[in-house]
Design an enzyme around this catalytic site. Sequence first.
Site, PDB file in Angstrom:
ATOM      1  N   THR A 133     -18.660  20.233  25.124  1.00 57.38           N
ATOM      2  CA  THR A 133     -17.198  20.783  25.343  1.00 57.38           C
ATOM      3  C   THR A 133     -16.042  20.142  24.695  1.00 57.38           C
ATOM      4  O   THR A 133     -16.059  18.932  24.822  1.00 57.38           O
ATOM      5  CB  THR A 133     -17.070  21.297  26.751  1.00 57.38           C
ATOM      6  N   ASP A 134     -15.117  20.873  24.193  1.00 57.89           N
ATOM      7  CA  ASP A 134     -13.781  20.154  23.981  1.00 57.89           C
ATOM      8  C   ASP A 134     -13.030  19.658  25.019  1.00 57.89           C
ATOM      9  O   ASP A 134     -11.924  18.930  24.897  1.00 57.89           O
ATOM     10  CB  ASP A 134     -12.981  21.120  23.227  1.00 57.89           C
ATOM     11  N   GLU A 135     -13.631  20.166  26.284  1.00 62.44           N
ATOM     12  CA  GLU A 135     -12.562  19.749  27.538  1.00 62.44           C
ATOM     13  C   GLU A 135     -12.747  18.158  27.874  1.00 62.44           C
ATOM     14  O   GLU A 135     -12.004  17.771  28.568  1.00 62.44           O
ATOM     15  CB  GLU A 135     -13.322  20.588  28.752  1.00 62.44           C
ATOM     16  N   TYR A 158     -15.625  19.399  36.153  1.00 68.62           N
ATOM     17  CA  TYR A 158     -16.583  20.169  35.222  1.00 68.62           C
ATOM     18  C   TYR A 158     -16.352  19.054  33.853  1.00 68.62           C
ATOM     19  O   TYR A 158     -17.476  18.596  33.612  1.00 68.62           O
ATOM     20  CB  TYR A 158     -16.252  21.493  34.871  1.00 68.62           C
ATOM     21  N   LYS A 162     -19.304  16.675  32.043  1.00 69.36           N
ATOM     22  CA  LYS A 162     -19.788  16.726  30.716  1.00 69.36           C
ATOM     23  C   LYS A 162     -19.335  15.366  29.974  1.00 69.36           C
ATOM     24  O   LYS A 162     -20.201  14.956  29.105  1.00 69.36           O
ATOM     25  CB  LYS A 162     -19.268  17.907  30.114  1.00 69.36           C
TER      26      LYS A 162
HETATM   27  P1  NAD Z   1     -23.750  29.365  31.394  1.00 72.82           P
HETATM   28  O1  NAD Z   1     -23.182  29.041  33.002  1.00 72.82           O
HETATM   29  O2  NAD Z   1     -23.430  30.800  30.972  1.00 72.82           O
HETATM   30  O3  NAD Z   1     -25.272  29.213  31.319  1.00 72.82           O
HETATM   31  C1  NAD Z   1     -25.899  28.062  31.876  1.00 72.82           C
HETATM   32  C2  NAD Z   1     -27.273  28.112  31.953  1.00 72.82           C
HETATM   33  O4  NAD Z   1     -28.152  26.919  32.328  1.00 72.82           O
HETATM   34  C3  NAD Z   1     -28.012  29.346  32.895  1.00 72.82           C
HETATM   35  O5  NAD Z   1     -28.762  30.009  32.214  1.00 72.82           O
HETATM   36  C4  NAD Z   1     -28.355  28.497  34.072  1.00 72.82           C
HETATM   37  O6  NAD Z   1     -29.550  29.246  34.804  1.00 72.82           O
HETATM   38  C5  NAD Z   1     -28.902  27.259  33.382  1.00 72.82           C
HETATM   39  N1  NAD Z   1     -28.894  26.173  34.483  1.00 72.82           N
HETATM   40  C6  NAD Z   1     -27.891  25.784  35.216  1.00 72.82           C
HETATM   41  N2  NAD Z   1     -28.459  24.812  35.879  1.00 72.82           N
HETATM   42  C7  NAD Z   1     -29.638  24.441  35.646  1.00 72.82           C
HETATM   43  C8  NAD Z   1     -30.814  23.454  35.951  1.00 72.82           C
HETATM   44  N3  NAD Z   1     -30.431  22.464  36.833  1.00 72.82           N
HETATM   45  N4  NAD Z   1     -31.965  23.482  35.303  1.00 72.82           N
HETATM   46  C9  NAD Z   1     -32.019  24.546  34.331  1.00 72.82           C
HETATM   47  N5  NAD Z   1     -31.184  25.485  33.833  1.00 72.82           N
HETATM   48  C10 NAD Z   1     -30.051  25.371  34.688  1.00 72.82           C
HETATM   49  O7  NAD Z   1     -23.103  28.185  30.372  1.00 72.82           O
HETATM   50  P2  NAD Z   1     -22.547  28.533  29.233  1.00 72.82           P
HETATM   51  O8  NAD Z   1     -21.093  29.016  28.902  1.00 72.82           O
HETATM   52  O9  NAD Z   1     -23.751  29.195  28.215  1.00 72.82           O
HETATM   53  O10 NAD Z   1     -22.725  27.217  28.531  1.00 72.82           O
HETATM   54  C11 NAD Z   1     -23.769  26.717  28.170  1.00 72.82           C
HETATM   55  C12 NAD Z   1     -23.486  25.143  27.595  1.00 72.82           C
HETATM   56  O11 NAD Z   1     -22.400  25.055  26.487  1.00 72.82           O
HETATM   57  C13 NAD Z   1     -23.002  24.331  28.734  1.00 72.82           C
HETATM   58  O12 NAD Z   1     -23.438  22.841  28.406  1.00 72.82           O
HETATM   59  C14 NAD Z   1     -21.576  24.145  28.586  1.00 72.82           C
HETATM   60  O13 NAD Z   1     -21.046  22.833  28.781  1.00 72.82           O
HETATM   61  C15 NAD Z   1     -21.177  24.186  26.882  1.00 72.82           C
HETATM   62  N6  NAD Z   1     -20.151  24.809  26.316  1.00 72.82           N
HETATM   63  C16 NAD Z   1     -19.675  26.048  26.822  1.00 72.82           C
HETATM   64  C17 NAD Z   1     -18.599  26.767  26.342  1.00 72.82           C
HETATM   65  C18 NAD Z   1     -18.158  28.002  26.787  1.00 72.82           C
HETATM   66  O14 NAD Z   1     -17.133  28.551  26.261  1.00 72.82           O
HETATM   67  N7  NAD Z   1     -18.786  28.920  27.637  1.00 72.82           N
HETATM   68  C19 NAD Z   1     -17.746  25.951  25.386  1.00 72.82           C
HETATM   69  C20 NAD Z   1     -18.376  24.541  25.080  1.00 72.82           C
HETATM   70  C21 NAD Z   1     -19.218  24.026  25.524  1.00 72.82           C
HETATM   71  O1  DAU Z   2     -13.186  24.653  26.195  1.00 73.10           O
HETATM   72  C1  DAU Z   2     -14.557  25.073  26.635  1.00 73.10           C
HETATM   73  C2  DAU Z   2     -14.650  25.572  27.775  1.00 73.10           C
HETATM   74  O2  DAU Z   2     -14.284  26.875  28.112  1.00 73.10           O
HETATM   75  C3  DAU Z   2     -16.228  25.485  28.261  1.00 73.10           C
HETATM   76  O3  DAU Z   2     -16.782  24.087  28.307  1.00 73.10           O
HETATM   77  C4  DAU Z   2     -16.485  25.893  29.831  1.00 73.10           C
HETATM   78  O4  DAU Z   2     -17.644  25.849  30.183  1.00 73.10           O
HETATM   79  C5  DAU Z   2     -16.017  27.296  29.677  1.00 73.10           C
HETATM   80  O5  DAU Z   2     -15.812  28.150  31.185  1.00 73.10           O
HETATM   81  C6  DAU Z   2     -14.380  27.450  29.295  1.00 73.10           C
HETATM   82  O6  DAU Z   2     -13.448  26.836  29.890  1.00 73.10           O
HETATM   83  P1  DAU Z   2     -11.971  27.506  30.506  1.00 73.10           P
HETATM   84  O7  DAU Z   2     -11.385  26.691  31.930  1.00 73.10           O
HETATM   85  O8  DAU Z   2     -11.098  27.307  29.424  1.00 73.10           O
HETATM   86  O9  DAU Z   2     -12.246  29.132  30.522  1.00 73.10           O
HETATM   87  P2  DAU Z   2     -11.994  30.031  31.555  1.00 73.10           P
HETATM   88  O10 DAU Z   2     -12.567  31.575  31.151  1.00 73.10           O
HETATM   89  O11 DAU Z   2     -12.590  29.807  32.939  1.00 73.10           O
HETATM   90  O12 DAU Z   2     -10.463  30.320  31.602  1.00 73.10           O
HETATM   91  C7  DAU Z   2      -9.695  30.272  30.192  1.00 73.10           C
HETATM   92  C8  DAU Z   2      -8.353  30.365  30.557  1.00 73.10           C
HETATM   93  O13 DAU Z   2      -7.869  31.531  31.583  1.00 73.10           O
HETATM   94  C9  DAU Z   2      -7.787  28.989  31.438  1.00 73.10           C
HETATM   95  O14 DAU Z   2      -6.675  28.525  30.885  1.00 73.10           O
HETATM   96  C10 DAU Z   2      -7.813  29.332  33.068  1.00 73.10           C
HETATM   97  C11 DAU Z   2      -7.387  31.078  32.629  1.00 73.10           C
HETATM   98  N1  DAU Z   2      -7.705  31.821  33.676  1.00 73.10           N
HETATM   99  C12 DAU Z   2      -9.272  32.148  33.901  1.00 73.10           C
HETATM  100  C13 DAU Z   2      -9.594  32.968  35.028  1.00 73.10           C
HETATM  101  C14 DAU Z   2     -11.226  32.923  35.432  1.00 73.10           C
HETATM  102  C15 DAU Z   2      -7.019  32.785  34.312  1.00 73.10           C
HETATM  103  O15 DAU Z   2      -5.726  32.558  33.982  1.00 73.10           O
HETATM  104  N2  DAU Z   2      -7.314  33.699  35.229  1.00 73.10           N
HETATM  105  C16 DAU Z   2      -8.888  33.641  35.741  1.00 73.10           C
HETATM  106  O16 DAU Z   2      -9.052  34.484  36.492  1.00 73.10           O
END
Ligand code: NAD
Ligand code: DAU
Length: 352
Positions: A133-135, A158, A162
Amino acid sequence: MTTQKQILVTGGAGFIGSHVVRLLVNNYPAYQIITFDSLTYAGNLSNLKDVMDAKNHTFFKGDITSEQDVKAAFEQHQITDVIHLAAESHVDRSIEGPMEFVHTNVVGTVNLMNQARASWKELDGHIFYHVSTDEVFGSLGDEGFFTETTPYDPRSPYSASKAASDHFVSAYYHTYGFPVKRSNCSNNYGSNHHPEKLIPLMINNILNKKPLPVYGEGINVRDWLWVEDHARAIDVIFHHGEIGCNYNIGGWNEWRNIDLIHELCKIMDEELERKPGESAELITYVKDRAGHDLRYAIDATKLFDELGWKPSITFEEGLRNTVIWYLNNQDWVKEVTSGAYQDYYKNMYNQR
Ligand code: NAD
Ligand code: DAU
C-alpha cells in the site's frame, strides 16, 4: 525454469484479490490459480462466484499464519508462484486492535516466504509477488507525490504492519536472493468492496437514508484507482516487472473526502431519482480518525514508462459503475452487512 504456473493467490476471496483471481483465471487458461483464503469477515466466496468452478481454479481454505496450512497448499498444488494479498486491511480496525494486524500482515507474510523457500529447490523461475500500500510512505502535505524511493514513514498500526512486511520481503531478497516483486498502490474502489470502507459505506448509507459520517473536516485527500486497473497492473508487473524491484500504482486521481462524498450523493440522487441535494443533507461531521493521514498521492510514472500501464477508465465512469453495482447487488450487501457488521458499525460510529 518452471513452465507450468500454479499460482497461489492469498486473500483471493477479498476485495482486490477476487479481481486478481478473476483476471488470471479468465486470461491465462494454461495456469492453475489456487485461491488461498481463511475467509475472515472480509473474505467471501460469492466474490468469486463466476470463476469458482472454472477448470483452472481451485479454492484452498487456509490461514497464512499457519505453517501447516501453507505447507499443505504448497504440497498439494506444487505451487510455483505466489501473489500475496491476504491481510487485515482496515485502518480503523487496526487502531482498535493492532495485534491482529501484526500477526496476519507480518507473521503471515514471513510464514509464506519461509514455505516458498523450503519448497522451491531452485529459486530461478519463481516469483513471490507482495501486494502493498501507499500508506507505508506516511502523509503528504499539499504538494508532492510518493515515488518508489520515498522513505517509509508509516503512521497507523495498519500501515506499520504493511511496512514491516515490505521490509521482510526486501530483506529476503537481499539476504537469500529470494525472487520478490512488490507494488504499493493507492486507494482502490469498485465492486465487492467491503462497506466498512469509505465509498461502499457512503453508498449504503445514502441508500438507507442514514447519516454519512465524515471524519474531521473531510479535507483528507486520497488517490482513487478502479480495482480492475489495480488487477491489470499486478498482471503486468507479475509477468514483466523486474525481480527485486518495486512499483508504485496510482490513479492520478486525487479527491478530498468531502468532495468525493458530494459526488456520490449527486450520482445517487440521479440513480434513485431523488431531488438534487437530498442525499447531501445526510452529511454529518464526526470525530476524526486518530492519526489521520492528510494526503496520499502516487507518482506511477515508473510503471507507465517501463511497463506501459495506465488506468483504463475515468473516475466518473468508475464511480457510476460502482454505484450501479451496489444498487444491483443488494443481496451481497445484505450478506456482508448482517450480524457482525452491525456490531462493528455500532462500536465504531456510536462512539464518534
Ligand atoms: P480485504 O480486507 O478486502 O481482503 C483481505 C482478504 O484476506 C480476505 O479475503 C480475508 O479473508 C483474507 N485474509 C485475512 N487474513 C487472512 C489469513 N490470516 N489467512 C488467509 N487469508 C486471510 O483487503 P483488500 O482491500 O482486498 O486488500 C488486499 C491487499 O491489498 C492487502 O494486502 C492490502 O494491504 C493491499 N492494498 C489494499 C488497497 C485498498 O485500497 N483496498 C490499496 C493498496 C493495497
Ligand atoms: O491507500 C491505500 C489504502 O486505502 C489501503 O492500504 C487500505 O487497505 C484501504 O482501506 C484504504 O485506506 P484508507 O484509510 O484511505 O481507506 P478508508 O476507506 O478507510 O478511508 C478513506 C478516507 O475516508 C480516509 O481519509 C478516512 C475517511 N473516512 C472513512 C470512513 C470509513 C470517513 O471520513 N468516514 C468513514 O466512515
